[in-house]
Design an enzyme around this catalytic site. Sequence first.
Site, PDB file in Angstrom:
ATOM      1  N   THR A1002     -37.594  -9.436   7.924  1.00 15.12           N
ATOM      2  CA  THR A1002     -36.343  -9.057   7.109  1.00 15.12           C
ATOM      3  C   THR A1002     -35.364  -9.645   8.455  1.00 15.12           C
ATOM      4  OG1 THR A1002     -37.634  -7.556   8.896  1.00 15.12           O
ATOM      5  CG2 THR A1002     -38.653  -7.085   6.754  1.00 15.12           C
ATOM      6  N   CYS A1003     -35.371 -10.046   9.395  1.00 15.35           N
ATOM      7  CA  CYS A1003     -33.797  -9.682   9.546  1.00 15.35           C
ATOM      8  C   CYS A1003     -33.419 -11.261   9.279  1.00 15.35           C
ATOM      9  CB  CYS A1003     -34.449 -10.765  11.651  1.00 15.35           C
ATOM     10  SG  CYS A1003     -35.389 -12.118  11.610  1.00 15.35           S
ATOM     11  N   PHE A1004     -33.623 -11.718   8.117  1.00 13.79           N
ATOM     12  CA  PHE A1004     -32.995 -13.195   7.511  1.00 13.79           C
ATOM     13  C   PHE A1004     -33.152 -12.456   5.877  1.00 13.79           C
ATOM     14  CE2 PHE A1004     -34.262 -15.434  11.377  1.00 13.79           C
ATOM     15  CZ  PHE A1004     -33.055 -15.891  11.708  1.00 13.79           C
TER      16      PHE A1004
END
Length: 1035
Positions: A1002-1004
Amino acid sequence: MFSASQSSKAQFLDKARQAREERRELKERERAAVQIQALIRRFLCRCRLQREIRREVEDFFGANESGSSKRSALSVFRIARKLLFVFNHKEDKERFEKLCRCILNSMDVENEPKVWYVSLALSKDLTLLWIKQIKDILWFCCEFLKQLKPDILQDSRLVNLHLTMLVTFTDTSTWKILRGKGETLRPAMNHICANIMGYLNQKGFYSVLQILLTNGLARSRPSLSKGSLTAIFSLALRPVVAAQFSDNLLRSFLIHVMSVPAIMTHLATLTPERLAVIESHDLFRKFILFLSCEAQCRDVCVCLEGSHTLCLLGNLVYLGSMNDKILEEETAHFVGVLIHMLSYCQKYVSQKKSNLTHWHPVLGWFSQTVDYGLNESMPLLTKQLQHLWGVHMIRILFSDVLSKKLLENQEIAQLPTQPISPQNSLPMKNLFKRAFQKSASVRNILKPVGGLTYLDDLLPKLWAFICELGPQGGLKLFLECLNNDTEESKRLLAMLMLFCDCSRHLITILDDIEVYEEQISFKLEELVTISSFLNSFVFKMIWDGIVENARGETLELFHSVHGWLMVLYERDCRRRFAPEDHWLRKDLKPSVLFQELDKDKKRAQLLLQYIPHVIPHKNRVLLFRNMVTKEKEKLGLVETSSASPHVTHITIRRSRMLEDGYEQLRQLSQNAMKGVIRVKFVNDLGVDEAGIDQDGVFKEFLEEIIKKVFDPALNLFKTTSGDERLYPSPTSYIHENYLQLFEFVGKMLGKAVYEGIVVDVPFASFFLSQLLGHHHSIFYSSVDELPSLDSEFYKNLTSIKRYDGDISDLGLTLSYDEDVMGQLVCHELVPGGKTIPVTNENKISYIHLMAHFRMHTQIKSQTAALISGFRSIIKPEWIRMFSAPELQRLISGDNAEIDLEDLKKHTVYYGGFHGSHRVIIWLWDILGNDFSPEERAMFLKFVTSCSRPPLLGFAYLKPPFSIRCVEVSDDQDTGDTLGSVLRGFFTIRKKEPGGRLPTSSTCFNLLKLPNYSKKSILREKLRYAISMNTGFELS
């Protein structure tokens, strides 16, 4: 020898001097002894004489009570003279009482002139002495009246006695000596009465009556009997009538009698005959004409100060409501007086509590000492003031508008040549403006017990009249009036202003049931047309440059119309009544507005400040993002060819993410918080995690922090009952440094909005209103927002409002009992609230106070800290252009359905995947045709951690949405290689990945998708993964 003789001479002289001084001292002592003895003898003689006189007086009254013979007036006069000679208030109280009874008894005897005490007035030798005596006796009666408490039975009898004395000897009507032949003496006797009355006035007669009336009436149930009140009021009127209503005595009457709380209400209840006397003397007209002189009105107000001016105002309004004829004839003067007095009270009303303010039951915080003795009579005063909105007054003050006789047979395009109202609506506008200036205080007054204000009788007719002036509510005519300085234009605009002020306050105090279901005052269709008219009027005033140069009346008009418009707009944002796109201006091109904003044009700035809702929402979000970008450029936070922004590096342990983040970020300066922050995660073993933060790791950190702090289990935030939306927890103070934590949360939330990172944090709408600063508006109503906190509590409160019986039976007080961690804590809603019962008169106030306490007072410090942190990143003026629901969308993304075509257009592929790859084609087909809207939202949350799309579409998703072909599980994944990319591209599999699930970073915003061989396997695995929300956890 010589010196010895000199020495003896000196001794001789010294002895002679000493002897002289001793003789002088002896004489002084003798003289002093004689003087002391004389004083003592005199004192003892006086005491003896006083004892003898008092004994003689008692013997006299003792014989009188035994009734052996009727005493002559002369003997009564002589004994009275002796008693007055030695009179002492404390010692002779009972003797004086007996003297008064003896004098009154003498006046009741039939056909015995020598017994009548008043007969001495006819004696040539005794007339002057008798007048002096009766003056002294009557003044002593006044002195006693000042000290007596009418609610004590014994005192109430004495009150009646002393009042009877005053009534008997200040008027000749009961004197038997003047009957028959004595009638010729009446003019002379009347003259004596006038002389007595003048003396009492000079001594402070009206002050005595004021003290007595206040002691007896300034309470919920009067302690003065009908007879006593009749006597007091008759006495108060006598000097005024005798002086033929001179200004001096009218002034005294207004200051001392008419300022007694609710005296007119008590007269109407106990002794209505007195009101008839007021009417027969045309006193109401005389009061109004006296006070219509500004200097005299100011003088009376200054003498009374705030609280008692309000009491006088209440009595005048009550009198006016009972004298329709005079009110019709003297409307202009009446309105002028009310405006002046309301303006005077206004000076003392304060917006907030401070060391210099006191709580006033009607006006709220008051910058003057409040006489708390008047508190019990405040409900009656409130009822009196409600007559100002009573049906009688409304019909008289707005007779022309209500009868719809305006503008008959006139061309609509022309300005009216006749005035809007014979009473001139300008002063009416001022009156209501003054009355409405502090909405907190006016709510009590504006809402009578039996239902709504009578304004709902007037306002629809005022609007009907406005509609008759031309298309769109006479919009063109009103705009023309702004450019004309004629008297007719002023009157027309004054009426519009009055309509806006009254309507705004009426809608503010109505709850949702009354507005949407009962449709009191205005139907919903009317609210749509009214809001359209107001929206156009305000837009034209700004866009045509009228507001830029507006002063005085024009500026006041703008604020009135804008205030009413925003009350309607905010209510529509909470619960829709207007159609889609109702608030937008089709004739305003966003591109033109943006150009003017770039050139710093005043009208564009004013438009954004006052009515941003006329611009489409997406354009405002673009504008917001442009503002953020411009600030970043100004602060040097954007990468350029010549310079790189300063980067802040922080190291975070995954097991202590919140603590480390709080410790390292709270110290950062405002600009550093707005800048680039790079995060390096450390695992439980203290080893740095692999991975380079190009915004992605920071996004993950921000999302994780926000997930933790907004978790209700932490007790920084609570969820509302029902729709489970977040707001600060009232018991969050159990955390150490909880206010610093809230400030940190505000900064994190601000940073997310600043960077355009959408976070799934659903806030309660009342809290969003506070984040926008709406709760500081005087038109803000806590009750309207209460359902967003606790719908059940809201229902219970509104049931109190609709309760038909006596609300005091429920045993409620102006306080709130709360169970705080097992302990019952009582919160007072107003100073001394736990001792003030909730009654039918103050129940509306109770509801508003309770709502305000639950949503503001309880979480005031937490909210202020969070807002402080949020505003250190996001400027207040940036978000003022959004409503509460729009701010939620700015924080959490769009609540519209996911646009798959937009997502597809802005997707980046890795690992050999491309737009025409069969797995990718299957994926889009499954999302579009097989998944429900809820599953699509779950898919988006699985990949980006937020179930809602970015407000401006997926082009603004940072980092962009990506799909990567993976061959192995996450823990074995070392990134793309030439072989893995080629295998992905040509769909060559090392082994069948059917047992593995899709995963995400989710961070990317990255979806990691195995190269499945069948569409059905992809559908099954993807559905399972998103429903389990696996993310990194399992593959």
